[in-house]
Design a protein around this motif. Structure first.
Motif, PDB file in Angstrom:
ATOM      1  N   ARG A  27       0.683  -1.156  -0.034  1.00  0.00           N
ATOM      2  CA  ARG A  27      -0.017   0.051   0.101  1.00  0.00           C
ATOM      3  C   ARG A  27       1.059   1.385   0.077  1.00  0.00           C
ATOM      4  O   ARG A  27       0.528   2.117  -0.856  1.00  0.00           O
ATOM      5  CB  ARG A  27      -1.066  -0.081   1.160  1.00  0.00           C
ATOM      6  N   CYS A  54      -6.019  -4.300  -3.412  1.00  0.00           N
ATOM      7  CA  CYS A  54      -5.349  -3.911  -2.084  1.00  0.00           C
ATOM      8  C   CYS A  54      -6.254  -3.161  -1.487  1.00  0.00           C
ATOM      9  O   CYS A  54      -6.922  -2.195  -1.979  1.00  0.00           O
ATOM     10  CB  CYS A  54      -4.016  -3.109  -2.284  1.00  0.00           C
ATOM     11  N   ARG A  56      -7.045  -1.458   3.078  1.00  0.00           N
ATOM     12  CA  ARG A  56      -6.596  -1.460   4.273  1.00  0.00           C
ATOM     13  C   ARG A  56      -6.095  -2.728   4.937  1.00  0.00           C
ATOM     14  O   ARG A  56      -7.087  -3.483   5.342  1.00  0.00           O
ATOM     15  CB  ARG A  56      -7.307  -0.596   5.261  1.00  0.00           C
ATOM     16  N   CYS A  59      -4.097  -7.472   0.890  1.00  0.00           N
ATOM     17  CA  CYS A  59      -3.652  -7.384  -0.390  1.00  0.00           C
ATOM     18  C   CYS A  59      -3.955  -8.754  -1.181  1.00  0.00           C
ATOM     19  O   CYS A  59      -3.228  -9.822  -0.608  1.00  0.00           O
ATOM     20  CB  CYS A  59      -2.111  -7.053  -0.410  1.00  0.00           C
TER      21      CYS A  59
END
Length: 71
Positions: A27, A54, A56, A59
């Motif tokens: 990220r 992806c 928070r 991923c």
């Protein structure tokens, strides 16, 4: 190509969820959907994957190739 280190994680063909720490790195590196990623597990395996999404702390990647005895 962004490299993510996944210590001790077995790498195999198909979809996989990247653990939280490396997913955070993806990220921060601004990996986008469709971008290539190299996964290293520090046990001699390297995978070439494509980011599928992806969010928070998570991923998802699609592993297309695993090379043994390299990483």
């Amino acid at each position: 190509m962004t490299r993510l280190v996944l210590p001790g994680v077995p790498l195999a063909l198909g979809q996989m969820v990247v653990p939280t720490g490396p997913a955070r790195h993806a990220r921060v590196a601004r990996v986008r959907v469709g971008e290539g990623i190299e996964l290293l597990n520090l046990a001699g395996e390297v995978a070439i994957a494509v980011c599928r999404g992806c969010a928070r702390g998570a991923c998802v990647v699609e592993v297309g190739e695993v090379v043994r005895e390299r990483g």
